[in-house]
Design a protein around this motif. Structure first.
Motif, mmCIF file in Angstrom:
data_model
loop_
_atom_site.group_PDB
_atom_site.id
_atom_site.type_symbol
_atom_site.label_atom_id
_atom_site.label_comp_id
_atom_site.label_asym_id
_atom_site.label_seq_id
_atom_site.Cartn_x
_atom_site.Cartn_y
_atom_site.Cartn_z
ATOM 1 N N ARG A 217 13.275 -0.137 -11.678
ATOM 2 C CA ARG A 217 12.862 -0.125 -10.292
ATOM 3 C C ARG A 217 11.443 -0.677 -10.130
ATOM 4 N NH1 ARG A 217 14.183 3.966 -5.801
ATOM 5 N NH2 ARG A 217 12.324 3.750 -4.532
ATOM 6 N N LEU A 218 11.284 -1.442 -9.046
ATOM 7 C CA LEU A 218 9.959 -1.968 -8.704
ATOM 8 C C LEU A 218 9.610 -1.516 -7.293
ATOM 9 C CD1 LEU A 218 7.505 -3.933 -9.189
ATOM 10 C CD2 LEU A 218 8.962 -5.754 -8.288
ATOM 11 N N ASP A 219 8.461 -0.845 -7.161
ATOM 12 C CA ASP A 219 8.007 -0.403 -5.846
ATOM 13 C C ASP A 219 6.765 -1.188 -5.465
ATOM 14 O OD1 ASP A 219 9.858 1.748 -5.167
ATOM 15 O OD2 ASP A 219 9.044 2.728 -6.954
ATOM 16 N N ILE A 220 6.810 -1.828 -4.307
ATOM 17 C CA ILE A 220 5.679 -2.639 -3.853
ATOM 18 C C ILE A 220 5.083 -1.992 -2.602
ATOM 19 C CG2 ILE A 220 4.956 -4.921 -3.035
ATOM 20 C CD1 ILE A 220 7.471 -6.058 -4.422
ATOM 21 N N HIS A 221 3.801 -1.717 -2.666
ATOM 22 C CA HIS A 221 3.133 -1.102 -1.515
ATOM 23 C C HIS A 221 2.331 -2.155 -0.770
ATOM 24 C CE1 HIS A 221 4.255 2.963 -2.745
ATOM 25 N NE2 HIS A 221 4.161 2.485 -3.973
ATOM 26 N N LEU A 222 2.629 -2.293 0.505
ATOM 27 C CA LEU A 222 1.917 -3.262 1.341
ATOM 28 C C LEU A 222 0.972 -2.506 2.264
ATOM 29 C CD1 LEU A 222 4.998 -5.395 2.486
ATOM 30 C CD2 LEU A 222 3.629 -5.686 0.421
ATOM 31 N N ASP A 223 -0.068 -3.226 2.680
ATOM 32 C CA ASP A 223 -0.986 -2.599 3.631
ATOM 33 C C ASP A 223 -1.728 -3.685 4.391
ATOM 34 O OD1 ASP A 223 -2.180 -0.610 5.013
ATOM 35 O OD2 ASP A 223 -3.312 0.227 3.327
ATOM 36 N N PHE A 224 -2.362 -3.310 5.458
ATOM 37 C CA PHE A 224 -3.208 -4.262 6.181
ATOM 38 C C PHE A 224 -4.664 -3.822 6.038
ATOM 39 C CE2 PHE A 224 -3.944 -1.364 9.688
ATOM 40 C CZ PHE A 224 -2.785 -0.604 9.745
ATOM 41 N N ALA A 225 -5.543 -4.791 6.147
ATOM 42 C CA ALA A 225 -6.964 -4.489 5.954
ATOM 43 C C ALA A 225 -7.445 -3.531 7.036
ATOM 44 C CB ALA A 225 -7.763 -5.787 6.002
ATOM 45 N N GLU B 218 -1.264 -9.152 -10.823
ATOM 46 C CA GLU B 218 0.150 -9.072 -10.447
ATOM 47 C C GLU B 218 0.323 -8.884 -8.932
ATOM 48 O OE1 GLU B 218 1.235 -5.830 -12.929
ATOM 49 O OE2 GLU B 218 0.615 -4.321 -11.483
ATOM 50 N N THR B 219 -0.606 -8.154 -8.314
ATOM 51 C CA THR B 219 -0.487 -7.954 -6.859
ATOM 52 C C THR B 219 -0.625 -9.280 -6.108
ATOM 53 O OG1 THR B 219 -2.816 -7.349 -6.871
ATOM 54 C CG2 THR B 219 -1.236 -5.546 -6.731
ATOM 55 N N GLU B 220 -1.489 -10.162 -6.618
ATOM 56 C CA GLU B 220 -1.658 -11.472 -5.985
ATOM 57 C C GLU B 220 -0.397 -12.316 -6.136
ATOM 58 O OE1 GLU B 220 -5.201 -13.756 -7.053
ATOM 59 O OE2 GLU B 220 -6.231 -11.843 -7.324
ATOM 60 N N LEU B 221 0.155 -12.243 -7.344
ATOM 61 C CA LEU B 221 1.378 -12.992 -7.626
ATOM 62 C C LEU B 221 2.502 -12.568 -6.669
ATOM 63 C CD1 LEU B 221 2.635 -14.978 -9.748
ATOM 64 C CD2 LEU B 221 3.498 -12.944 -10.903
ATOM 65 N N ILE B 222 2.664 -11.264 -6.516
ATOM 66 C CA ILE B 222 3.716 -10.740 -5.640
ATOM 67 C C ILE B 222 3.427 -11.119 -4.185
ATOM 68 C CG2 ILE B 222 4.735 -8.597 -4.727
ATOM 69 C CD1 ILE B 222 4.480 -7.496 -7.620
ATOM 70 N N LYS C 191 -1.234 -7.535 2.994
ATOM 71 C CA LYS C 191 -1.502 -7.826 1.576
ATOM 72 C C LYS C 191 -0.782 -6.789 0.716
ATOM 73 C CE LYS C 191 -5.538 -4.998 1.825
ATOM 74 N NZ LYS C 191 -6.429 -4.217 1.295
ATOM 75 N N VAL C 192 -0.647 -7.116 -0.561
ATOM 76 C CA VAL C 192 -0.054 -6.160 -1.496
ATOM 77 C C VAL C 192 -1.164 -5.218 -1.955
ATOM 78 C CG1 VAL C 192 1.070 -5.867 -3.743
ATOM 79 C CG2 VAL C 192 1.726 -7.762 -2.245
ATOM 80 N N ALA C 193 -0.960 -3.934 -1.717
ATOM 81 C CA ALA C 193 -1.989 -2.950 -2.080
ATOM 82 C C ALA C 193 -1.798 -2.469 -3.519
ATOM 83 C CB ALA C 193 -1.946 -1.778 -1.114
ATOM 84 N N GLY C 194 -0.552 -2.516 -3.980
ATOM 85 C CA GLY C 194 -0.302 -2.064 -5.348
ATOM 86 C C GLY C 194 1.177 -2.096 -5.643
ATOM 87 N N CYS C 195 1.512 -2.006 -6.930
ATOM 88 C CA CYS C 195 2.931 -1.930 -7.259
ATOM 89 C C CYS C 195 3.147 -1.111 -8.522
ATOM 90 C CB CYS C 195 3.544 -3.311 -7.364
ATOM 91 S SG CYS C 195 2.677 -4.403 -8.463
ATOM 92 N N GLN C 196 4.314 -0.479 -8.574
ATOM 93 C CA GLN C 196 4.677 0.291 -9.761
ATOM 94 C C GLN C 196 5.978 -0.259 -10.299
ATOM 95 O OE1 GLN C 196 4.975 3.603 -7.383
ATOM 96 N NE2 GLN C 196 2.750 3.641 -7.102
ATOM 97 N N PHE C 197 5.953 -0.485 -11.582
ATOM 98 C CA PHE C 197 7.111 -1.048 -12.241
ATOM 99 C C PHE C 197 7.636 0.007 -13.205
ATOM 100 C CE2 PHE C 197 8.847 -4.341 -15.278
ATOM 101 C CZ PHE C 197 9.910 -4.640 -14.461
ATOM 102 N N ASP C 198 8.851 0.492 -12.954
ATOM 103 C CA ASP C 198 9.396 1.548 -13.794
ATOM 104 C C ASP C 198 10.586 1.005 -14.586
ATOM 105 O OD1 ASP C 198 10.672 3.778 -14.884
ATOM 106 O OD2 ASP C 198 9.998 5.066 -13.236
ATOM 107 N N ILE C 199 10.337 0.731 -15.872
ATOM 108 C CA ILE C 199 11.362 0.141 -16.736
ATOM 109 C C ILE C 199 12.567 1.067 -16.859
ATOM 110 C CG2 ILE C 199 11.861 -0.534 -19.133
ATOM 111 C CD1 ILE C 199 10.148 -2.612 -18.070
ATOM 112 N N ASN C 200 12.317 2.355 -17.025
ATOM 113 C CA ASN C 200 13.415 3.307 -17.248
ATOM 114 C C ASN C 200 14.300 3.463 -16.015
ATOM 115 O OD1 ASN C 200 12.563 3.803 -19.872
ATOM 116 N ND2 ASN C 200 11.077 5.337 -19.146
#
Ligand SMILES: [Zn+2]
Length: 405
Positions: free
Chosen positions: A30-38, A3-7, A18-27
């Motif tokens: 909300r979608l939180d996307i964490h970006l970072d550089f190498a 999913e991180t690649e897709l985003i 690059k996308v380092a990770g994401c959290q998807f909270d259905i309740n």
């Protein structure tokens, strides 16, 4: 595919981001996307462009992004400050947002897309943001686009005013008649607004001496402002405003006469319209009044107004002769408001006839005016004219915005 690649692909992120990770909270929807550089990445200096600068430290930031379906989406990243050998410590820009904004560029583009067709208060509700943040965003992009705007070709302008806040306040708008777009808007409607326009025109590469034609209403303030600031401009009085002056006179006649003629009550709009625009009911009412043959002053005043309109249908070499005939008829009508209106026309004689030389298209000011009414609706409910002016530029300025599409 993860999913991180897709985003990462969807965001069109390029290395080192690059996308380092994401959290998807259905309740929480909300979608939180964490970006970072190498780790160990090096960046160019934003000031001098020197490449390969080492990261000095980072600052954690967040941005509101476009919703992912109904889910509010936020992006987070540590933004590096680099150490340039020439410029010292500098904050680098990130490709998805402009500096200082808490929104991504795509979110900003989305708001800019909605703003011309929906009140800002309503957009704020829709995206659950405070409206003042959205106004700040709109003002930023309008101001930035206006700074880039080039008005060096402007030769014919129309000047009009619009009332804001139920008529207590005015905004003057200057329109480039060739491009049919607003090029200037400011608070007020006195002669100093034309001086402000002149200064702004110069700032945008324009030449006040190159303005050869100005279309406006018969207000002494505009006439004075034009004479003071646009030395080569010939004034053409706007057809719409001339008719409005005559309509006001016709209505005054009707109001005076209705005391003795109750059948004239509730006929105001009949006499303000042209015959072809009357509703069936209004047409019948007007027919009745004519049949009764009451020799109404209102009817004669109305015909004076209708006849005046035929001025603009005359061949140019007949125009002045036509106007003279009309003037004689009106001044001998023994109807005071019409005599007074005729004197107003006499005072503005050349500017009325200039239309036959300037060929100014009367429809352009009217067209922009109806868009300005839309701008008012988008900025309704706010105390400040700045918002109205921003909206006028956004809707009628034909500006080029620096945003992803
Ligand atoms: Zn540098």
């Amino acid at each position: 595919m993860k999913e991180t690649e897709l985003i990462q692909i969807a965001l069109m992120l390029t290395p080192p981001w690059k996308v380092a990770g994401c959290q998807f909270d259905i309740n929480q929807k909300r979608l939180d996307i964490h970006l970072d550089f190498a780790k160990g990445s090096r960046f160019s200096c934003p000031t001098c462009g020197q490449s390969d600068c080492a990261v000095h430290d980072t600052d954690q930031k967040s941005w509101r992004h476009l919703n992912f379906f109904q889910h509010e989406t936020y992006m987070y990243a540590r933004v590096p400050r680099i150490k340039c050998s020439k410029c010292g410590i500098r904050v680098i820009g990130v490709p998805w947002a402009r500096e200082g904004s808490g929104f991504t560029l795509l979110f900003e583009a989305y708001i800019m897309l909605l703003a011309p067709s929906m009140p800002v208060k309503r957009i704020a509700e829709l995206v659950s943001e405070h409206d003042t943040r959205l106004w700040r965003l709109l003002q930023h992009h309008v101001n930035e686009a206006r700074e880039q705007a080039d008005y060096s070709d402007v030769k014919q302008v129309g000047i009009d005013e619009t009332s804001s806040k139920r008529g207590h306040n005015y905004v003057t708008i200057v329109v480039d008649l060739k491009e049919s777009k607003s090029i200037f808007a400011t608070e007020g409607k006195d002669n100093t607004t034309i001086g402000l326009f002149k200064d702004d025109l110069v700032k945008h590469g324009g030449d006040p001496e190159a303005i050869v034609d100005v279309s406006c209403d018969m207000s002494p303030a505009f006439i004075k402002g034009i004479e003071e600031n646009l030395p080569n401009a010939q004034i053409t009085f706007d057809k719409f405003h001339i008719i409005k002056t005559l309509n006001t006179a016709v209505d005054e006649v009707r109001r005076q006469e209705q005391t003795g003629h109750p059948e004239l009550k509730n006929t105001r709009y009949i006499f303000l319209k042209n015959p072809k625009n009357l509703t069936r009911k209004q047409e019948d009412k007007l027919g009745d009044l004519k049949l009764k043959d009451l020799n109404l002053k209102t009817m004669r005043a109305y015909h004076l107004r209708l006849n005046f309109q035929e001025l603009w249908l005359q061949p140019p070499d007949q125009a002045e002769h036509f106007l003279k005939k009309w003037y004689y008829w009106a001044t001998h009508s023994r109807i005071e408001p019409m005599k007074k209106a005729a004197k107003t026309m006499k005072q503005h004689w050349d500017g009325i006839l200039n239309w036959f030389k300037s060929g100014i298209n009367n429809g352009i000011l009217e067209g922009i005016n109806s868009l300005v009414q839309a701008a008012k609706a988008r900025a309704r409910g706010y105390r400040t004219n700045d918002y109205l002016i921003t909206m006028i530029y956004l809707i009628t300025g034909k500006l080029q915005f620096n945003l992803p599409s």
